[in-house]
Design an enzyme around this catalytic site. Sequence first.
Site, PDB file in Angstrom:
ATOM      1  N   GLU A   1      23.263 -46.171 -13.377  1.00  0.00           N
ATOM      2  CA  GLU A   1      22.900 -47.014 -13.776  1.00  0.00           C
ATOM      3  C   GLU A   1      21.893 -47.316 -13.044  1.00  0.00           C
ATOM      4  OE1 GLU A   1      22.431 -47.308 -17.025  1.00  0.00           O
ATOM      5  OE2 GLU A   1      24.868 -47.166 -17.317  1.00  0.00           O
TER       6      GLU A   1
ATOM      7  N   CYS B   1      25.554 -44.548 -21.879  1.00  0.00           N
ATOM      8  CA  CYS B   1      25.581 -43.599 -20.784  1.00  0.00           C
ATOM      9  C   CYS B   1      24.727 -42.788 -20.665  1.00  0.00           C
ATOM     10  CB  CYS B   1      27.102 -43.553 -20.853  1.00  0.00           C
ATOM     11  SG  CYS B   1      27.694 -42.761 -19.572  1.00  0.00           S
TER      12      CYS B   1
END
Length: 204
Positions: A103, A2
């Site tokens: 992402e 992340c």
Amino acid sequence: MCGRFVLLTDLSRVVQLFDIQNVACEYTTGLSISPGQMIAAVVRDDINRLVKFKWGLIPSWAKDSSIGNKMINARAETVAEKPSFRQAFRKRRCLIVADGFYEWQKDNGKKTPLRFFMKSGDPFGMAGLYESWISPEKKPLRTCTIITTGANDLVGPIHDRMPVIVPKTEESTWIDPDNQDQARLLSILRPYPADLMDMGPAAI
């Protein structure tokens, strides 16, 4: 991993959803929150407090702050044993507040950002750890990392890891500093149910 997330929710809504009794920081939002920035997190001592940490954990024993650049994430599979994280896992756990995380989808050499978020539209708490580090100049710095786990079925086609999103029913357990039941804590570090999430294109 992340490496980028978003937080746009009003402070009043965050206070309500995370049962915060003390706002101990200046609350700021951002469309593209990155490592090295100060980010909002919920911790608990006697009450729930909203505080800020620098994203990129610096262990208390570190010689300099540059190690934090490599410590933006901790893997759920090793967080209880790895020297950089194990003491924080035992005593210094937090919830890092977010509306979504990003992402990048790769296609013919191009990367397209995608945002993953709750179908409910509510912010959520990512499992985090925090530490206090004293610089050579004797200045304190509080830093944090986001724990990641294997991806669920929604995130998996894009990336094999995702941040641990702590279910509402487990939030108080996760941030309770008196809870040192390792098996219980590790059971929280699992992929969030894909059917409660959604994704869409992101303009960042």
